[in-house]
Motif scaffolding. Sequence first.
Motif, PDB file in Angstrom:
ATOM      1  N   LYS A   1       0.855  -1.195   0.000  1.00 35.07           N
ATOM      2  CA  LYS A   1       0.000   0.000   0.000  1.00 35.07           C
ATOM      3  C   LYS A   1       0.889   1.243   0.000  1.00 35.07           C
TER       4      LYS A   1
ATOM      5  N   SER B   1      -0.984   7.193  -6.644  1.00 38.37           N
ATOM      6  CA  SER B   1      -0.700   6.441  -7.867  1.00 38.37           C
ATOM      7  C   SER B   1       0.804   6.436  -8.153  1.00 38.37           C
TER       8      SER B   1
ATOM      9  N   PHE C   1      -2.822  11.956  -5.999  1.00 37.23           N
ATOM     10  CA  PHE C   1      -3.771  11.404  -5.033  1.00 37.23           C
ATOM     11  C   PHE C   1      -4.982  12.325  -4.953  1.00 37.23           C
TER      12      PHE C   1
ATOM     13  N   ASN D   1      -0.097   5.241   0.266  1.00 38.76           N
ATOM     14  CA  ASN D   1      -1.268   6.113   0.389  1.00 38.76           C
ATOM     15  C   ASN D   1      -0.971   7.338   1.244  1.00 38.76           C
TER      16      ASN D   1
ATOM     17  N   THR E   1      -5.314   6.647  -2.099  1.00 41.52           N
ATOM     18  CA  THR E   1      -4.197   5.927  -2.720  1.00 41.52           C
ATOM     19  C   THR E   1      -3.351   6.892  -3.547  1.00 41.52           C
TER      20      THR E   1
ATOM     21  N   THR F   1      -8.500   8.429   3.764  1.00 40.07           N
ATOM     22  CA  THR F   1      -7.305   7.884   3.108  1.00 40.07           C
ATOM     23  C   THR F   1      -7.477   7.939   1.592  1.00 40.07           C
TER      24      THR F   1
END
Length: 438
Positions: free
Chosen positions: A341, A372, A377, A343, A370, A368
């Motif tokens: 993850k 990329s 984000f 993020n 993610t 939250t």
Amino acid sequence: MPTPVRQPKGIARPLPTWAFILGLLVIVGTLITLFFTGSDWADGDLHLAFVAAGLAVMLLIVLGIRSLAGMAASNNPQRLRQYVSSILVIIILFTSGGAGLLAHGSLHAAQAHFLENQHQWGQAITEYQLAGEKAPSSVDLARTYDEWGEDLSQNKQFQAANGKFDMVQSNFSQTPNEVSRAQKDETQSYINWGKQEAGQHHYTNATSRFDYVLSLSYCGSDCKAEVSALDATAYYNQAETMLSQKNYQEAVTSFKVVQNRFPQAPEASKQHKDMSKALLGKGKEDKSTLCETALPVYQELATKFADTPEGLEAKAALSVPQPVLGHFVNGVPKLSDGYVKINASLLQNLSTDVTRDDFYQQMANAPTATISDDGHFKFQPLKPGTYDLVWGFIRNDGYELYMFYHSKETNQPIYVAQVGQLCPFDFGDIQDPFMQNN
């Protein structure tokens, strides 16, 4: 023994009556013709004066020659008549020449008055100046400029007319009556000009004319009352025209002029619904280009136009949560490199004093997003508030690391999202490294 009567011969002989009369007519006709050969009366008068004097001298010489030729002989029965008629003509010519010279200056003024009465304004002004009239004290010049302006204004040549009125006010300060007349005439000229522009639907030009009148120090209370009503209507019509053309910015500008400058005008209350349409149109355009500029428009709609559909739409738009987005530029890891993850989270009231346990407990409940592979984000829409940005990763071996940058002076987070109404919050490009040490 009496002297025998002898008729003079040759040049000394008396002229026949018809020839004498014809000669007089030729002289008079010549002088009249000469009077009208000048560029003005005064020039013609000079021509007449010099020619009359010249003719008088010439006739005086001829009289002397005729006298020597026998006209003066005592036995000439026509002697008295010849001398009386000749001397009379010579005196008349000398008198005409002298009178012409004496009257030369006054003829400029006489011709100026004549030309003024004939509405030949420019020529009249020239003649007044030749007569010695000049600024700032010449009533004749000031009056003629006023009359010229009035004539132009009546023929709807307003710009040229106002130039004449300005001439009087600027250059003839010692003619108070004519200056006052010019001020009154100029005021009315601008009013009529504005009415003409409004009648032709040239509302921008009309408001410019009316605004100018309202700026004049000599536009009194009655003047202001009249022109304010005209100006309010022109601005309102301008706003309605712009609204129909979906030129919302100009429509709002004109509506606000009516609202702020002419609150007592009927248009101020009549425009409420259409102004809300213009505001919403402007707000949407602003929102699509630079959202922050649209916020005051939406807030105005929500508070002052809540009784309109546009006001309700704006109020609803202000209550919608807004997303937070951004872009890490440097050193962003990729999931393909062995990360589970990658993020970012948004915490509140974050400080450098927070313990690890408290930090991760807050993260567990925080929004939250993610991140990329290219570093972008975007968080889901959030309620208005202040949020501190943290970011990090979890590797496939279970190692977890999250961090935030803070100011060394204040120990407060550097990347803080101020989420407000209507507009997303964008951190933009974050140039700091994704990780100081990972």
